[in-house]
Design an enzyme around this catalytic site. Sequence first.
Site, mmCIF file in Angstrom:
data_model
loop_
_atom_site.group_PDB
_atom_site.id
_atom_site.type_symbol
_atom_site.label_atom_id
_atom_site.label_comp_id
_atom_site.label_asym_id
_atom_site.label_seq_id
_atom_site.Cartn_x
_atom_site.Cartn_y
_atom_site.Cartn_z
ATOM 1 N N LYS A 14 0.847 -1.204 0.000
ATOM 2 C CA LYS A 14 0.000 0.000 0.000
ATOM 3 C C LYS A 14 0.873 1.241 0.000
ATOM 4 O O LYS A 14 2.055 1.205 0.338
ATOM 5 C CB LYS A 14 -0.925 0.010 1.220
ATOM 6 C CG LYS A 14 -0.215 0.031 2.572
ATOM 7 C CD LYS A 14 0.243 1.395 3.076
ATOM 8 C CE LYS A 14 0.898 1.318 4.437
ATOM 9 N NZ LYS A 14 1.552 2.602 4.835
ATOM 10 N N PRO A 97 9.580 -4.643 0.435
ATOM 11 C CA PRO A 97 10.707 -4.402 1.339
ATOM 12 C C PRO A 97 10.252 -4.158 2.774
ATOM 13 O O PRO A 97 9.171 -3.598 3.013
ATOM 14 C CB PRO A 97 11.365 -3.135 0.760
ATOM 15 C CG PRO A 97 10.835 -3.000 -0.620
ATOM 16 C CD PRO A 97 9.489 -3.630 -0.627
ATOM 17 N N VAL A 98 11.086 -4.590 3.721
ATOM 18 C CA VAL A 98 10.785 -4.344 5.131
ATOM 19 C C VAL A 98 11.150 -2.902 5.480
ATOM 20 O O VAL A 98 11.974 -2.272 4.818
ATOM 21 C CB VAL A 98 11.551 -5.321 6.041
ATOM 22 C CG1 VAL A 98 11.111 -6.743 5.754
ATOM 23 C CG2 VAL A 98 13.062 -5.188 5.863
ATOM 24 N N GLY A 101 7.375 1.365 4.767
ATOM 25 C CA GLY A 101 6.142 2.135 4.751
ATOM 26 C C GLY A 101 5.132 1.617 3.752
ATOM 27 O O GLY A 101 4.100 2.258 3.519
ATOM 28 N N LEU A 102 5.397 0.423 3.182
ATOM 29 C CA LEU A 102 4.492 -0.161 2.196
ATOM 30 C C LEU A 102 3.559 -1.202 2.809
ATOM 31 O O LEU A 102 2.752 -1.801 2.102
ATOM 32 C CB LEU A 102 5.290 -0.793 1.044
ATOM 33 C CG LEU A 102 6.134 0.168 0.206
ATOM 34 C CD1 LEU A 102 6.919 -0.608 -0.844
ATOM 35 C CD2 LEU A 102 5.272 1.236 -0.455
ATOM 36 N N GLY A 104 4.206 -4.209 4.391
ATOM 37 C CA GLY A 104 4.492 -5.627 4.203
ATOM 38 C C GLY A 104 4.037 -6.521 5.350
ATOM 39 O O GLY A 104 3.294 -7.493 5.136
ATOM 40 N N ASP A 139 -2.515 -1.147 10.271
ATOM 41 C CA ASP A 139 -2.854 -1.216 8.853
ATOM 42 C C ASP A 139 -3.543 -2.511 8.459
ATOM 43 O O ASP A 139 -4.051 -2.618 7.339
ATOM 44 C CB ASP A 139 -1.589 -1.063 8.000
ATOM 45 C CG ASP A 139 -1.009 0.341 8.030
ATOM 46 O OD1 ASP A 139 -1.740 1.273 8.426
ATOM 47 O OD2 ASP A 139 0.172 0.509 7.671
#
Length: 298
Positions: A14, A97-98, A101-102, A104, A139
Site C-alpha cells: 500500500k 521491502p521491510v 512504509g508499504l 508488508g 494497517d
Amino acid sequence: MPDSRFILVTAPAKVNLYLGVHPERDERGYHLVDTVMTTLDLTDTLAIAPSDHLMVRTVPEADFPMEENTAWRAATAMGEAFGREPNFAILIDKHIPVRSGLGGPSTDAAATIMGICRYWGIDPTDARIDAVARSIGADVPFFLYGPPAYFTGAGDAMQEIYRPLTGTPVALVKPLDGGVSTAEAYARFDANPQELPELEGMLEAMRTHDEQQIFAHVANNLAAAACELAPEVAEILTWIREQPGVRAADVSGSGAVVFAVCDTQMAAEAIALSAINDHGWWGQAAKMGEGGPVIAVG
C-alpha cells in the site's frame, strides 16, 4: 476445504495518499491518525497448507524469530478468537521491502487471516475478524477491505471506501540498504510534531473520484521524521519530485519508500531504472490496485 489442498494468497503493498498524525493518543497509547490508503500490484505471496503444528517461513529468510512474524501472530490470534488450533504451514515469498512504509508485515497478517477464514469456513465480515486484525497492527484492517479507504483511530477504524484508482502508475524508490523503524519515526515526530495537512480536500476528491484533486492533496506529516532519521530519504524525495511525468510524490507511511504518482507507466519505469542504475537505490515501478488479498486454491 479438503485438508490435502493448499492455497496461495497474494498480499498487496500500500501507499498512503494522505497521512495525518495527531500528537494526541488513544486509550491504547497509539497516536490518533487520519489516513487514506490504496493498494499496489507489488505483492508478497503466501502459501498456506494444513500441518501438524504452526510453522512460518519467509523467502528470503527473516533475521528474527518466526514467533515475532505478523503471520504467526495473526494465526495465533485467529486460534484464540475461534477456539481452534491454527495448525498451518505458512511460507511467505517476500517482495515488499521491510521497514519501507508499504505495509508488508500488515498485508502478510491480513493474508494469513483471510487464508485461515477460507480453511475454517469463516465469514471474513465476522466482527471477530476485525478485532483480530486490529490486535496485530494498525494497517491490517485496511488490507482486509482492499479498495482505497479512509481510516481514523490509530489508522485502524474504517470510515469510507472509494472507487479504486486501478492502473495508476507509481514509482517506488528507497535507499538500497536499511529502512525506517515505525517506532523511531513516531518518537521523532513526538519530539517535533508537524502540522496536520488539510484533509477535507482529499476526502472530497476521493468521493468524487477527481484524480487531479486527489493527487494535488497527497500529504504526509510523518515524512519529516522519516527524512530526519534517514537523510537519504530526503534526498530521494527532492530528486523524485524533479523527474519528468511526476504528478505527486511523498513518503509512504513512516518510510523509507518515497512514491511518485506518474502520468504514464513509462515514466514510472524510467524513474525506477534511473534510481537503480544512476543512484544505486532500490527502485520499482508499480500500479495502484483495486482490492486486498486474492486467494487461489491449489
